[in-house]
Structures are given as C-alpha cells and as structure tokens.
Write a protein that holds these residues in place. Structure first.
Motif, mmCIF file in Angstrom:
data_model
loop_
_atom_site.group_PDB
_atom_site.id
_atom_site.type_symbol
_atom_site.label_atom_id
_atom_site.label_comp_id
_atom_site.label_asym_id
_atom_site.label_seq_id
_atom_site.Cartn_x
_atom_site.Cartn_y
_atom_site.Cartn_z
ATOM 1 N N ILE A 48 -28.103 39.418 39.326
ATOM 2 C CA ILE A 48 -28.173 39.524 37.868
ATOM 3 C C ILE A 48 -27.615 38.240 37.265
ATOM 4 O O ILE A 48 -26.404 38.004 37.286
ATOM 5 C CB ILE A 48 -27.370 40.738 37.360
ATOM 6 N N ASP A 49 -28.484 37.402 36.735
ATOM 7 C CA ASP A 49 -28.069 36.122 36.142
ATOM 8 C C ASP A 49 -29.138 35.685 35.157
ATOM 9 O O ASP A 49 -30.330 35.800 35.443
ATOM 10 C CB ASP A 49 -27.871 35.063 37.229
ATOM 11 N N ASP A 50 -28.715 35.190 33.992
ATOM 12 C CA ASP A 50 -29.683 34.788 32.980
ATOM 13 C C ASP A 50 -30.283 33.408 33.245
ATOM 14 O O ASP A 50 -31.177 32.966 32.518
ATOM 15 C CB ASP A 50 -29.051 34.821 31.582
ATOM 16 N N THR A 51 -29.807 32.733 34.291
ATOM 17 C CA THR A 51 -30.327 31.407 34.636
ATOM 18 C C THR A 51 -31.253 31.512 35.843
ATOM 19 O O THR A 51 -30.827 31.918 36.927
ATOM 20 C CB THR A 51 -29.184 30.430 34.963
ATOM 21 N N PRO B 166 -26.809 38.033 28.505
ATOM 22 C CA PRO B 166 -27.338 38.511 27.222
ATOM 23 C C PRO B 166 -27.599 40.018 27.256
ATOM 24 O O PRO B 166 -27.671 40.611 28.330
ATOM 25 C CB PRO B 166 -28.654 37.728 27.081
ATOM 26 N N LYS B 167 -27.721 40.626 26.077
ATOM 27 C CA LYS B 167 -28.028 42.045 25.871
ATOM 28 C C LYS B 167 -26.872 42.962 26.284
ATOM 29 O O LYS B 167 -26.463 43.830 25.535
ATOM 30 C CB LYS B 167 -29.322 42.448 26.577
ATOM 31 N N MET B 168 -26.390 42.809 27.502
ATOM 32 C CA MET B 168 -25.211 43.544 27.974
ATOM 33 C C MET B 168 -24.428 42.626 28.898
ATOM 34 O O MET B 168 -24.969 42.103 29.869
ATOM 35 C CB MET B 168 -25.616 44.831 28.715
ATOM 36 N N LYS C 141 -32.562 39.290 34.613
ATOM 37 C CA LYS C 141 -32.184 38.158 33.752
ATOM 38 C C LYS C 141 -31.175 38.521 32.663
ATOM 39 O O LYS C 141 -30.719 37.659 31.911
ATOM 40 C CB LYS C 141 -33.427 37.542 33.118
ATOM 41 N N ASP C 142 -30.834 39.816 32.550
ATOM 42 C CA ASP C 142 -29.823 40.231 31.576
ATOM 43 C C ASP C 142 -29.131 41.504 32.058
ATOM 44 O O ASP C 142 -29.568 42.125 33.030
ATOM 45 C CB ASP C 142 -30.435 40.430 30.182
ATOM 46 N N GLY C 143 -28.058 41.883 31.343
ATOM 47 C CA GLY C 143 -27.268 43.031 31.773
ATOM 48 C C GLY C 143 -28.012 44.349 31.729
ATOM 49 O O GLY C 143 -27.847 45.203 32.609
ATOM 50 N N VAL C 144 -28.852 44.548 30.717
ATOM 51 C CA VAL C 144 -29.601 45.807 30.580
ATOM 52 C C VAL C 144 -30.579 45.974 31.740
ATOM 53 O O VAL C 144 -30.651 47.045 32.375
ATOM 54 C CB VAL C 144 -30.370 45.838 29.235
ATOM 55 N N GLU C 145 -31.326 44.906 32.036
ATOM 56 C CA GLU C 145 -32.282 44.948 33.144
ATOM 57 C C GLU C 145 -31.539 45.171 34.468
ATOM 58 O O GLU C 145 -31.981 45.939 35.321
ATOM 59 C CB GLU C 145 -33.083 43.642 33.194
ATOM 60 N N GLY C 146 -30.396 44.493 34.603
ATOM 61 C CA GLY C 146 -29.614 44.634 35.824
ATOM 62 C C GLY C 146 -29.106 46.047 36.020
ATOM 63 O O GLY C 146 -29.171 46.611 37.128
#
Length: 211
Positions: A9-12, A58-60, A34-39
């Motif tokens: 889980i990483d936005d980069t 992002p997001k969470m 790519k974001d906390g919610v998806e993760g």
C-alpha cells in the motif's frame, strides 16, 4: 496459483514497483493499492501473508489503516511492515520499540527490504493480550441502578479485569460495598479519561490530514 499474497500500500508507483522487483522469486502474488481505502479493502477481502503499509496515504492515512488492522483480532496477526521516509512521523503515533510490526525507512535497498519482511513475520508471532470491548459499569445503591456510560474503545483485558458489578442482596447493599464499588468506578473513570485523550489526539491528527 500463488499461495501467498503480499499487499503493498503506497501512493507512489515507483515504490510499489520497486518492492515487486526486489522481492525474490517465489510462490506468491503481489497486490498493489495506491491509497488507504483501497488498501483496507484488500486487507478485508484477501487472505494476505504480508502487508507493506506506507504511513502517509491519501483518502485514508496509514495510521488509520494501522488502527483498524490492530483492532481486529484476526487481521492483526498478519505480518506488517510500515514504511515511511520520516521515522518521526511513525514514532509520534507509535512508540518504540515496535513490538508487533517492523519499520522500513525510505529509501531502502533489497537487503533492508528482505530483513524487514523477515522481522515482521517473526514479530507477528509474538503473543498479545486479548482485546475486550469496554461497555458499561452498573452501580447499585439503595436499590437504584446508576449506569456509567463508557466511550467505545478497545483496551487490553488486564486494565478492566478487576472491575466488579455489585448486585443487591436480600439484605440490601452495605455502605462498605458501595464505597468499594465507588473506588473501582473512580479508577475506571481515570482509564476512560486516558482513552478519551488518546481518541481526541487521533481525531485531531485526522482533521489535520484532511485539511
């Protein structure tokens, strides 16, 4: 079909690809978020062997994802590696030593990545205190039940193990029993105040990140 699933889980994108390329060939599948919610959705839906979690997302945020994972008796058994370019961002919320997960600073090389994964797997096997939900404590005085409402929180069982509920006997409740119960409620209230303070800090942190 891969028997082991590793979630990154990483936005980069560069970091996610880097982890995938650095992992040695094996019988596993790498999932990317790519974001906390998806993760968190992956964590709830997939049977994972390892979670690699960026702390700022992002997001969470990674901190929020971490809290949700740790609050679940099953999810918190999954080996966890928390990643961040600034370790102080993590230690501000979680004090060292990191007992149940491993920290991996950015940037990192393959040796550091493999070492962090191995340590995370070892730490995940450490025994932990059971989690119990704090509900309400009933105090009985002169036949009237007074209820002390407690903010919903999760705490280690030993902190509430000694709280007792006094019920009326055929001869009524003695002053000594009432006094003893009041002392226990006072101790419980102190713990509740501490929990409320922690919750306030979390809310403040989340509000800052949402701005």
């Amino acid at each position: 079909m891969a028997s082991n699933k590793i979630l990154v889980i990483d936005d980069t994108t560069v970091v996610r690809v880097k982890v995938r390329e650095m992992l040695p060939p094996g019988n596993f599948e790498v999932l990317e978020a790519k974001d906390g919610v998806e993760g968190l959705n992956f964590i709830l839906q997939e049977k994972l062997s390892l979670i690699m979690l960026d702390f700022l997302l992002p997001k969470m945020s990674g901190w929020e994802v971490f809290q949700k994972v740790q609050a679940d008796p099953e999810l918190r058994k999954i080996p966890l590696v928390i990643m961040s370019g600034r370790k102080e961002e993590v230690t501000e919320k979680i004090t060292e030593p990191f007992e149940y997960f491993e920290f991996l600073g950015k940037p990192f090389d393959q040796k550091q990545l493999i070492s962090a994964i191995k340590l995370a797997m070892t730490k995940a096997k450490q025994p932990r205190p059971e989690l119990v939900a704090v509900g309400a404590v009933a105090a009985v005085k002169n036949g009237t039940v007074a209820t002390l409402e407690v903010a919903t929180a999760t705490v280690a069982a030993p902190s509430v193990a000694n709280v007792a509920v006094v019920t009326p006997s055929s001869g009524g409740v003695s002053d000594a029993e009432i006094n003893a119960l009041n002392e226990k409620i006072a101790k419980m209230q102190a713990e509740i105040d501490g929990l409320k303070k922690q919750l306030t800090q979390v809310v403040t942190f989340i509000k800052q990140k949402i701005k």
